[in-house]
Design a protein around this motif. Sequence first.
Motif, PDB file in Angstrom:
ATOM      1  N   ALA A  81       0.833  -1.203   0.000  1.00 38.72           N
ATOM      2  CA  ALA A  81       0.000   0.000   0.000  1.00 38.72           C
ATOM      3  C   ALA A  81       0.866   1.251   0.000  1.00 38.72           C
ATOM      4  CB  ALA A  81      -0.931  -0.009   1.211  1.00 38.72           C
ATOM      5  N   VAL A  82       1.947   1.237   0.781  1.00 40.51           N
ATOM      6  CA  VAL A  82       2.814   2.413   0.890  1.00 40.51           C
ATOM      7  C   VAL A  82       3.576   2.659  -0.408  1.00 40.51           C
ATOM      8  CG1 VAL A  82       4.891   3.318   2.028  1.00 40.51           C
ATOM      9  CG2 VAL A  82       3.025   2.357   3.396  1.00 40.51           C
ATOM     10  N   VAL A  83       4.214   1.633  -0.969  1.00 36.32           N
ATOM     11  CA  VAL A  83       5.038   1.873  -2.173  1.00 36.32           C
ATOM     12  C   VAL A  83       4.192   2.177  -3.401  1.00 36.32           C
ATOM     13  CG1 VAL A  83       7.027   0.552  -1.388  1.00 36.32           C
ATOM     14  CG2 VAL A  83       5.266  -0.600  -2.724  1.00 36.32           C
ATOM     15  N   ASN A  84       2.904   1.794  -3.383  1.00 36.27           N
ATOM     16  CA  ASN A  84       2.038   2.064  -4.528  1.00 36.27           C
ATOM     17  C   ASN A  84       1.236   3.349  -4.395  1.00 36.27           C
ATOM     18  OD1 ASN A  84       2.629  -0.108  -6.263  1.00 36.27           O
ATOM     19  ND2 ASN A  84       1.328  -1.486  -5.093  1.00 36.27           N
ATOM     20  N   SER A  85       1.385   4.060  -3.260  1.00 37.37           N
ATOM     21  CA  SER A  85       0.555   5.260  -3.103  1.00 37.37           C
ATOM     22  C   SER A  85       1.294   6.445  -2.493  1.00 37.37           C
ATOM     23  CB  SER A  85      -0.664   4.941  -2.231  1.00 37.37           C
ATOM     24  OG  SER A  85      -0.299   4.719  -0.886  1.00 37.37           O
ATOM     25  N   THR A  86       2.606   6.318  -2.254  1.00 36.73           N
ATOM     26  CA  THR A  86       3.378   7.427  -1.694  1.00 36.73           C
ATOM     27  C   THR A  86       4.673   7.598  -2.491  1.00 36.73           C
ATOM     28  OG1 THR A  86       4.780   6.200  -0.126  1.00 36.73           O
ATOM     29  CG2 THR A  86       2.521   6.709   0.600  1.00 36.73           C
ATOM     30  N   PRO A  87       5.377   8.715  -2.300  1.00 35.12           N
ATOM     31  CA  PRO A  87       6.622   8.926  -3.050  1.00 35.12           C
ATOM     32  C   PRO A  87       7.850   8.287  -2.421  1.00 35.12           C
ATOM     33  CG  PRO A  87       6.114  10.865  -1.762  1.00 35.12           C
ATOM     34  CD  PRO A  87       4.970   9.904  -1.538  1.00 35.12           C
ATOM     35  N   PHE A  88       7.681   7.611  -1.290  1.00 40.72           N
ATOM     36  CA  PHE A  88       8.851   7.085  -0.576  1.00 40.72           C
ATOM     37  C   PHE A  88       9.406   5.843  -1.278  1.00 40.72           C
ATOM     38  CE2 PHE A  88       6.150   9.149   2.650  1.00 40.72           C
ATOM     39  CZ  PHE A  88       7.020  10.176   3.009  1.00 40.72           C
ATOM     40  N   THR A  89      10.683   5.906  -1.622  1.00 37.43           N
ATOM     41  CA  THR A  89      11.326   4.754  -2.269  1.00 37.43           C
ATOM     42  C   THR A  89      11.995   3.850  -1.238  1.00 37.43           C
ATOM     43  OG1 THR A  89      13.318   6.083  -2.638  1.00 37.43           O
ATOM     44  CG2 THR A  89      11.712   5.986  -4.441  1.00 37.43           C
ATOM     45  N   SER A  90      12.330   4.415  -0.069  1.00 39.99           N
ATOM     46  CA  SER A  90      12.894   3.643   1.037  1.00 39.99           C
ATOM     47  C   SER A  90      12.289   4.163   2.338  1.00 39.99           C
ATOM     48  CB  SER A  90      14.418   3.774   1.087  1.00 39.99           C
ATOM     49  OG  SER A  90      15.014   3.285  -0.101  1.00 39.99           O
ATOM     50  N   GLY A  91      12.065   3.269   3.288  1.00 37.39           N
ATOM     51  CA  GLY A  91      11.485   3.713   4.546  1.00 37.39           C
ATOM     52  C   GLY A  91      11.178   2.546   5.468  1.00 37.39           C
ATOM     53  N   ILE A  92      10.659   2.884   6.643  1.00 39.64           N
ATOM     54  CA  ILE A  92      10.217   1.911   7.635  1.00 39.64           C
ATOM     55  C   ILE A  92       8.721   2.115   7.825  1.00 39.64           C
ATOM     56  CG2 ILE A  92      10.513   1.015   9.973  1.00 39.64           C
ATOM     57  CD1 ILE A  92      13.145   0.968   8.463  1.00 39.64           C
ATOM     58  N   THR A  93       7.920   1.064   7.697  1.00 40.90           N
ATOM     59  CA  THR A  93       6.484   1.188   7.944  1.00 40.90           C
ATOM     60  C   THR A  93       6.140   0.584   9.299  1.00 40.90           C
ATOM     61  OG1 THR A  93       5.752  -0.942   7.012  1.00 40.90           O
ATOM     62  CG2 THR A  93       6.059   0.890   5.463  1.00 40.90           C
ATOM     63  N   VAL A  94       5.135   1.162   9.951  1.00 38.41           N
ATOM     64  CA  VAL A  94       4.606   0.602  11.187  1.00 38.41           C
ATOM     65  C   VAL A  94       3.091   0.608  11.106  1.00 38.41           C
ATOM     66  CG1 VAL A  94       4.792   2.875  12.343  1.00 38.41           C
ATOM     67  CG2 VAL A  94       4.468   0.788  13.710  1.00 38.41           C
ATOM     68  N   ASP A  95       2.514  -0.557  11.297  1.00 34.76           N
ATOM     69  CA  ASP A  95       1.057  -0.705  11.309  1.00 34.76           C
ATOM     70  C   ASP A  95       0.683  -1.298  12.656  1.00 34.76           C
ATOM     71  OD1 ASP A  95      -1.612  -1.143  10.929  1.00 34.76           O
ATOM     72  OD2 ASP A  95      -1.402  -2.384   9.127  1.00 34.76           O
TER      73      ASP A  95
END
Length: 508
Positions: A122-136
């Motif tokens: 969801a994050v890589v397909n809807s935000t500009p961030f190419t690298s990051g840490i996700t927390v759900d």
Amino acid sequence: MAQEKYAIIDIGSNTIRLVIYTRDKSGRFTESENVKAVARLRSYLNEENILEQEGIDILIKTLKSFQGVTRHHQLEAIKCVATAAVRQAVNQDDIIKAVQSETDFSIRILSEFEEANYGYLAVVNSTPFTSGITVDIGGGSTEITYFKNRQLIYFYSFPFGVLSLKEQFIEGDMPTKEELRKLRSFLKEQFDQLEWINDKRLPLIGIGGSARNLAQIHQEHIEYPFSGVHQYVMSKDDVEDINELFNSLEFSELQRLEGLSKDRADIIIPAVEVFRYLMELIDTKQFALSRKGLRDGVFYEETTKGFDLSVFPNVVEESFHELAVDYDINLTHAFHVSTSAMLISKELEKLGLLSLDEQDDKRLKLSSALYNLGSYIDSESSHQHTFYLLSNRTIDGLLHKERVIIALMASFKNRNVFKRNVALYEEWFTKDELAKYTLLGAIIKVAYSLNATKRDIVETIAVEEKDDVLVFSVHCREDWKPEQYQVEKQKKHVEKQLKKSVEFKFDS
């Protein structure tokens, strides 16, 4: 003709949600219905990890209420997924059978990897961030992922969430200082196990209701002038400020706080403690919100499985395609306007009159392709509509500040209109940035005039300076008089920004 619809039911540990997507004319599925029920199933998971009958009854009752909605919409394509509360239950087979026998739905229990992976998608397909840490952080589990160059590198699922943290560490509605100390000590002990996020200095991207509420509260707190929370960015200081605000309030005041769902008032503090410690561990100053999460990840996988492509090649290009279809953009015309705008800017750069970095090039290309988009609504006030549409519509792949820049440039009419449009956001920019975006808007307006008849006749553009006059030599493949007429009307905007006279010479 009946619209194509698709539904996902997300059985979480805190909430159960039904989301219906409807295919629009661009071919994309957009959210058309969103129904939520606060079930707190995690509260019915006893010490033996048995989901008690009362919890199962609440689940069945909720799904039956959703069933009325899905039957009304005559939905057949329904995905029903369950996360931690059902995954952790030792009687999950009984739960699945009960749902299957008493409702229209069949539950698919997501594994820890699937839950984490869907959030990453969801994050890589809807935000500009190419690298990051996700927390759900949900009610009963917390998923962490690390992605680099848009590829998932590591994931981990912790068997605790906001509800279990609240049950384990906080006795009343608000935590005491000692309870907070124990909670923080526990989070440190748990998260320090993840060596792969330590000192990564990448954005922490929050997914789910608690992260969304944090963003909404901050927007209300600072009277944020922009619509939408998807891709909203907060600093570490912002997160600390909101945390201090929470701890300064009585519980009754916290419940009334703008931006906070009343049903999350007793669990928002444990969630923010998770975000705070992860930011410290990652050594990041940036917390971003992705409104799109698990359900959207399931949806992306389902709708792209025929293409063997779960990650979009370019998020902004996908968004442009959607805008082009929704607002009937003439793609050939947009390409030529964009090409002319880039040619002019590169010529001005050669003369030392303009300096653009890679990000500016991207802005110029996108803004010129979207120029005058508002004519879809009304040609007489197209600039006003262009700014409104682009600044108020969520555009995946563009952070909020970036969206305002694109809206300002794509809606450029004159310097006064630009100033009125930017008034609410002026503190976001330096004077030099505003001057640059004004000039780029003027260049786009001239480029648009060079294709006034939409015949795509411009082949080359060269600029040279003669006695403090900028001479634009425009070579065309056909008669250019209509374009010349329009350019002569609009060149004044470039002259004002560059403080130089401009002369256009056409030949064919």
